[in-house]
Motif scaffolding. Structure first.
Motif, mmCIF file in Angstrom:
data_model
loop_
_atom_site.group_PDB
_atom_site.id
_atom_site.type_symbol
_atom_site.label_atom_id
_atom_site.label_comp_id
_atom_site.label_asym_id
_atom_site.label_seq_id
_atom_site.Cartn_x
_atom_site.Cartn_y
_atom_site.Cartn_z
ATOM 1 N N LEU A 55 82.784 75.768 50.513
ATOM 2 C CA LEU A 55 83.221 77.088 50.970
ATOM 3 C C LEU A 55 83.626 77.964 49.787
ATOM 4 N N LEU A 56 84.319 77.379 48.829
ATOM 5 C CA LEU A 56 84.742 78.135 47.648
ATOM 6 C C LEU A 56 83.552 78.598 46.803
ATOM 7 N N SER A 57 82.478 77.843 46.859
ATOM 8 C CA SER A 57 81.298 78.202 46.064
ATOM 9 C C SER A 57 80.344 79.123 46.821
ATOM 10 N N GLY A 58 80.743 79.536 48.028
ATOM 11 C CA GLY A 58 79.920 80.460 48.798
ATOM 12 C C GLY A 58 78.886 79.794 49.680
ATOM 13 N N ARG A 59 78.950 78.470 49.794
ATOM 14 C CA ARG A 59 78.013 77.755 50.656
ATOM 15 C C ARG A 59 78.666 77.444 51.998
ATOM 16 N N SER A 60 77.867 76.989 52.926
ATOM 17 C CA SER A 60 78.398 76.597 54.228
ATOM 18 C C SER A 60 79.076 75.235 54.113
ATOM 19 N N PRO A 61 80.265 75.086 54.686
ATOM 20 C CA PRO A 61 80.897 73.759 54.669
ATOM 21 C C PRO A 61 80.098 72.736 55.465
ATOM 22 N N TYR A 62 79.205 73.230 56.321
ATOM 23 C CA TYR A 62 78.409 72.319 57.142
ATOM 24 C C TYR A 62 77.201 71.775 56.389
ATOM 25 N N ASP A 63 77.094 72.149 55.105
ATOM 26 C CA ASP A 63 76.153 71.450 54.230
ATOM 27 C C ASP A 63 76.630 70.025 53.970
ATOM 28 N N ILE A 64 77.916 69.786 54.220
ATOM 29 C CA ILE A 64 78.501 68.453 54.045
ATOM 30 C C ILE A 64 78.311 67.676 55.345
ATOM 31 N N ASP A 65 77.602 66.580 55.263
ATOM 32 C CA ASP A 65 77.200 65.847 56.469
ATOM 33 C C ASP A 65 78.372 65.418 57.340
ATOM 34 N N LYS A 66 79.491 65.057 56.723
ATOM 35 C CA LYS A 66 80.586 64.459 57.485
ATOM 36 C C LYS A 66 81.687 65.457 57.851
ATOM 37 N N PHE A 67 81.392 66.740 57.710
ATOM 38 C CA PHE A 67 82.369 67.755 58.115
ATOM 39 C C PHE A 67 81.961 68.341 59.458
ATOM 40 N N TYR A 68 82.855 68.227 60.447
ATOM 41 C CA TYR A 68 82.546 68.665 61.808
ATOM 42 C C TYR A 68 83.568 69.656 62.365
ATOM 43 N N ASN A 69 84.629 69.917 61.639
ATOM 44 C CA ASN A 69 85.734 70.704 62.181
ATOM 45 C C ASN A 69 85.472 72.203 62.090
ATOM 46 N N LEU A 193 81.244 81.935 63.805
ATOM 47 C CA LEU A 193 79.876 81.878 64.334
ATOM 48 C C LEU A 193 78.968 82.857 63.599
ATOM 49 N N ALA A 194 79.508 84.020 63.274
ATOM 50 C CA ALA A 194 78.721 85.006 62.537
ATOM 51 C C ALA A 194 78.385 84.512 61.132
ATOM 52 N N LEU A 195 79.316 83.789 60.525
ATOM 53 C CA LEU A 195 79.119 83.333 59.147
ATOM 54 C C LEU A 195 78.300 82.050 59.055
ATOM 55 N N PHE A 196 78.525 81.135 59.994
ATOM 56 C CA PHE A 196 77.957 79.792 59.845
ATOM 57 C C PHE A 196 77.048 79.376 60.998
ATOM 58 N N GLY A 197 76.752 80.290 61.889
ATOM 59 C CA GLY A 197 75.855 79.958 62.986
ATOM 60 C C GLY A 197 76.530 79.104 64.048
ATOM 61 N N LEU A 198 75.726 78.392 64.792
ATOM 62 C CA LEU A 198 76.229 77.620 65.936
ATOM 63 C C LEU A 198 76.803 76.272 65.484
ATOM 64 N N TRP A 199 77.808 76.341 64.633
ATOM 65 C CA TRP A 199 78.406 75.116 64.111
ATOM 66 C C TRP A 199 79.022 74.230 65.198
ATOM 67 N N PRO A 200 79.514 74.777 66.349
ATOM 68 C CA PRO A 200 80.070 73.858 67.364
ATOM 69 C C PRO A 200 79.063 72.834 67.883
ATOM 70 N N LEU A 201 77.764 73.120 67.722
ATOM 71 C CA LEU A 201 76.764 72.152 68.178
ATOM 72 C C LEU A 201 76.842 70.846 67.390
ATOM 73 N N ARG A 202 77.492 70.896 66.236
ATOM 74 C CA ARG A 202 77.661 69.659 65.464
ATOM 75 C C ARG A 202 78.529 68.645 66.199
ATOM 76 N N PHE A 203 79.348 69.144 67.138
ATOM 77 C CA PHE A 203 80.163 68.216 67.922
ATOM 78 C C PHE A 203 79.292 67.228 68.694
ATOM 79 N N LEU A 204 78.059 67.639 68.992
ATOM 80 C CA LEU A 204 77.160 66.751 69.727
ATOM 81 C C LEU A 204 76.750 65.547 68.887
#
Length: 291
Positions: A55-69, A193-204
């Motif tokens: 996140l600090l480097s301007g990337r999506s935190p969801y690039d990290i496989d084990k981050f779901y929050n 959601l605007a910044l990172f897309g449909l990240w809640p789908l990672r809960f699946l």
């Protein structure tokens, strides 16, 4: 009278300075001890620190496989992520302990109840793993407007409290009051959601990831969770809602049971019975594994 008032103000200021100094010393000592002597925290190492750095480097935190929050859960962690990993992990440990102590204080827990709570298997598990359950637990004692975003960082810990607060808000002021307490969480959700897309789908995906260590009793626990939630609404006591949350989630890691356990903080005897029972279960599990 003026002299007495000035004297009282000086005493109050001195008391706060002593408390601040004590907390500072505590944080420094705990941070140094943990960073020096404990192994790395797996959740800090594999999920939260890499996600915060992304996140600090301007990337999506969801690039990290084990981050779901939810992504806003990373905001308090950003300064810690900039530190060397062990030092950040040690400071996270100290902040976690302080947060649990604040929650216990707000629940008017006795010192013994606090000590037993901190020595409980779920709390120790979360501390050793360097997880962020403390953020959701802290949400229990914050005003609903602020507490909702905190709780939603770990919905398996507090989703029942979210429902309880919305019901209470509706009782007090209808839709307007419910909207008043929920707009910060809704705004954060919309922005994320605007910044990172449909990240809640990672809960699946999370139940597949946690298959080997998922401690949820779902779906068998759903009736228990609903009964506790209904009791909380009927009695207007959010502690029952705290206890209901893990029962309503298909994903609960063992350390997340610190949330419902916190509901017992006001009763020392109840806390002691619960923690002793948990330790017995842990010991039996270890013995069974060894055999």
């Amino acid at each position: 009278m003026d002299r007495l008032t000035l004297f009282d103000e000086k005493n109050t200021l001195m008391s706060w300075l002593v408390v601040a100094l004590g907390i500072s010393v505590f944080v420094v000592v705990i941070t140094f001890a943990v960073s020096s002597f404990l192994p790395y925290g797996v959740d800090w190492h594999e999920a939260f620190r890499p996600a915060a750095l992304a996140l600090l480097s301007g990337r999506s935190p969801y690039d990290i496989d084990k981050f779901y929050n939810p992504p806003w859960g990373l905001l308090p962690l950003l300064p810690l992520a900039l530190l060397p990993e062990n030092l950040g992990r040690g400071l996270l440990f100290a902040i976690s302990l302080l947060s649990f102590a604040i929650v216990a204080h707000r629940f008017k827990a006795s010192p013994l109840a606090l000590a037993v709570f901190l020595l409980s298997p779920p709390v120790l598990h979360g501390l050793l793993n360097a997880n962020i359950d403390w953020l959701a637990v802290l949400g229990f004692v914050l005003p609903p407007q602020i507490g909702l975003p905190f709780i939603l960082i770990k919905p398996q810990i507090g989703i029942g409290v979210v429902v309880f607060w919305l019901v209470e808000a509706w009782r007090d002021g209808g839709f307007r009051q419910a909207a008043k307490i929920s707009w910060p969480a809704l705004l954060l959700s919309a922005a994320s959601l605007a910044l990172f897309g449909l990240w809640p789908l990672r809960f699946l995906q999370i139940t597949d990831y946690s298959r080997n260590f998922n401690a949820s009793l779902w779906p068998a626990s759903i009736p228990v969770g609903l009964a506790l939630l209904a009791t909380s609404v009927y009695k207007r006591d959010h502690r029952y809602a705290m206890a209901s949350s893990p029962c309503l989630s298909p994903h609960v890691v063992f350390h997340s049971y610190a949330g419902p356990l916190a509901a017992l903080l006001p009763t020392t005897r109840g806390m002691m019975v619960a923690v002793i029972t948990l330790w017995i279960l842990v010991i039996l599990r270890v013995v069974d594994t060894l055999l």
